[in-house]
Scaffold this motif. Sequence first.
Motif, PDB file in Angstrom:
ATOM      1  N   CYS A 165      -8.322  -2.332   1.545  1.00 28.47           N
ATOM      2  CA  CYS A 165      -6.983  -1.836   1.206  1.00 28.47           C
ATOM      3  C   CYS A 165      -6.935  -1.103  -0.134  1.00 28.47           C
ATOM      4  O   CYS A 165      -6.347  -0.021  -0.230  1.00 28.47           O
ATOM      5  CB  CYS A 165      -5.978  -2.983   1.217  1.00 28.47           C
ATOM      6  SG  CYS A 165      -5.823  -3.800   2.822  1.00 28.47           S
TER       7      CYS A 165
ATOM      8  N   CYS B 237       0.817  -1.211   0.000  1.00 27.28           N
ATOM      9  CA  CYS B 237       0.000   0.000   0.000  1.00 27.28           C
ATOM     10  C   CYS B 237       0.857   1.272   0.000  1.00 27.28           C
ATOM     11  O   CYS B 237       0.558   2.226  -0.719  1.00 27.28           O
ATOM     12  CB  CYS B 237      -0.971  -0.017   1.183  1.00 27.28           C
ATOM     13  SG  CYS B 237      -0.262  -0.612   2.737  1.00 27.28           S
TER      14      CYS B 237
ATOM     15  N   CYS C  59      -8.408   2.260   0.291  1.00 28.79           N
ATOM     16  CA  CYS C  59      -7.513   3.162   1.028  1.00 28.79           C
ATOM     17  C   CYS C  59      -6.404   3.695   0.118  1.00 28.79           C
ATOM     18  O   CYS C  59      -6.067   4.883   0.170  1.00 28.79           O
ATOM     19  CB  CYS C  59      -6.917   2.454   2.242  1.00 28.79           C
ATOM     20  SG  CYS C  59      -8.096   2.188   3.581  1.00 28.79           S
TER      21      CYS C  59
ATOM     22  N   CYS D 283      -4.238   0.836  10.608  1.00 22.75           N
ATOM     23  CA  CYS D 283      -4.482  -0.336   9.757  1.00 22.75           C
ATOM     24  C   CYS D 283      -5.401  -1.343  10.441  1.00 22.75           C
ATOM     25  O   CYS D 283      -6.354  -1.838   9.831  1.00 22.75           O
ATOM     26  CB  CYS D 283      -3.143  -0.966   9.384  1.00 22.75           C
ATOM     27  SG  CYS D 283      -3.257  -2.473   8.401  1.00 22.75           S
TER      28      CYS D 283
ATOM     29  N   LEU E  11      -8.893  -0.026  10.490  1.00 21.42           N
ATOM     30  CA  LEU E  11      -9.461  -0.001   9.144  1.00 21.42           C
ATOM     31  C   LEU E  11      -9.915  -1.392   8.707  1.00 21.42           C
ATOM     32  O   LEU E  11     -10.978  -1.546   8.104  1.00 21.42           O
ATOM     33  CB  LEU E  11      -8.449   0.553   8.144  1.00 21.42           C
ATOM     34  CG  LEU E  11      -8.094   2.031   8.299  1.00 21.42           C
ATOM     35  CD1 LEU E  11      -6.843   2.372   7.504  1.00 21.42           C
ATOM     36  CD2 LEU E  11      -9.258   2.906   7.886  1.00 21.42           C
TER      37      LEU E  11
ATOM     38  N   CYS F 141      -1.668   3.139   8.604  1.00 18.76           N
ATOM     39  CA  CYS F 141      -1.933   2.559   7.290  1.00 18.76           C
ATOM     40  C   CYS F 141      -0.807   2.915   6.313  1.00 18.76           C
ATOM     41  O   CYS F 141      -0.392   4.068   6.213  1.00 18.76           O
ATOM     42  CB  CYS F 141      -3.271   3.102   6.780  1.00 18.76           C
ATOM     43  SG  CYS F 141      -3.648   2.732   5.065  1.00 18.76           S
TER      44      CYS F 141
ATOM     45  N   PHE G  97      -8.499  11.867   5.142  1.00 27.80           N
ATOM     46  CA  PHE G  97      -8.518  10.403   5.116  1.00 27.80           C
ATOM     47  C   PHE G  97      -9.437   9.866   6.208  1.00 27.80           C
ATOM     48  O   PHE G  97     -10.222   8.937   5.976  1.00 27.80           O
ATOM     49  CB  PHE G  97      -7.093   9.848   5.276  1.00 27.80           C
ATOM     50  CG  PHE G  97      -6.982   8.375   5.000  1.00 27.80           C
ATOM     51  CD1 PHE G  97      -6.748   7.910   3.721  1.00 27.80           C
ATOM     52  CD2 PHE G  97      -7.111   7.450   6.029  1.00 27.80           C
ATOM     53  CE1 PHE G  97      -6.652   6.547   3.459  1.00 27.80           C
ATOM     54  CE2 PHE G  97      -7.018   6.086   5.788  1.00 27.80           C
ATOM     55  CZ  PHE G  97      -6.788   5.631   4.494  1.00 27.80           C
TER      56      PHE G  97
ATOM     57  N   HIS H  52     -12.530   7.236   6.057  1.00 23.63           N
ATOM     58  CA  HIS H  52     -12.321   5.881   6.566  1.00 23.63           C
ATOM     59  C   HIS H  52     -12.441   5.737   8.081  1.00 23.63           C
ATOM     60  O   HIS H  52     -12.399   4.614   8.580  1.00 23.63           O
ATOM     61  CB  HIS H  52     -10.963   5.345   6.093  1.00 23.63           C
ATOM     62  CG  HIS H  52     -10.897   5.202   4.619  1.00 23.63           C
ATOM     63  ND1 HIS H  52     -11.456   4.133   3.934  1.00 23.63           N
ATOM     64  CD2 HIS H  52     -10.371   6.006   3.659  1.00 23.63           C
ATOM     65  CE1 HIS H  52     -11.266   4.286   2.643  1.00 23.63           C
ATOM     66  NE2 HIS H  52     -10.611   5.412   2.444  1.00 23.63           N
TER      67      HIS H  52
END
Length: 146
Positions: free
Chosen positions: A129, A17, A132, A102, A105, A54, A93, A97
Motif C-alpha cells: 500500500c 490511500c 502504491c 486492490c 495488488l 485501488c 501505474f 504494479h
Amino acid sequence: MDCIEQAVNEFKAGFNCCQSVFVPFAAQMGLERDTALKLATGFGAGMARQQETCGAVVGAYLALGLGFGRTKVEDEFARDETYMYMLDFTEEFVKLHGSINCKALLGCDLSTAEGQKQFNKHNLMENVCTNCVGDAAGILEEFIKF
C-alpha cells in the motif's frame, strides 16, 4: 517537501490511500485540506473497503479531475483531456504494479479472516500500500506541474 513525500507521510499518519494521494495535490490547487480529506474518505481500500479500484489510483483520478476537469457541458476538450490523463496514469501505474485492482495488488481478500491474516503476516500495508501511494503520487506529479 514534494507531493510524493507528503502523500507517503499522510498515509503513514493514518489517512487512507485515496486521501493520502489526493490531499497534497488538492492543496496545491487551492482546495481546502478538510474538504479534500472529506471528499476522498470513502475511496480507501479499493472503494469503501470493497477492494475494487485501488484508493491511491482513485486519489490520483480525483486530482486529475480537479486539475483538468470540465465545468461546462459543452467543454468536451476538458472532458477528453481528463480522460486521456486518467488513461495515461492507469497505464503507468499498471506498468509498475500489474493492476489497479486492490485485491489483485494485495493478493488477498480483506473480507475474510484468512485474508486479514495474510495482510498482517506479510505487512502488506507497508510492502504494497505505501508503495502504491508513493508511486501514484509520483506518476501524478508528472501530469500536474506546479
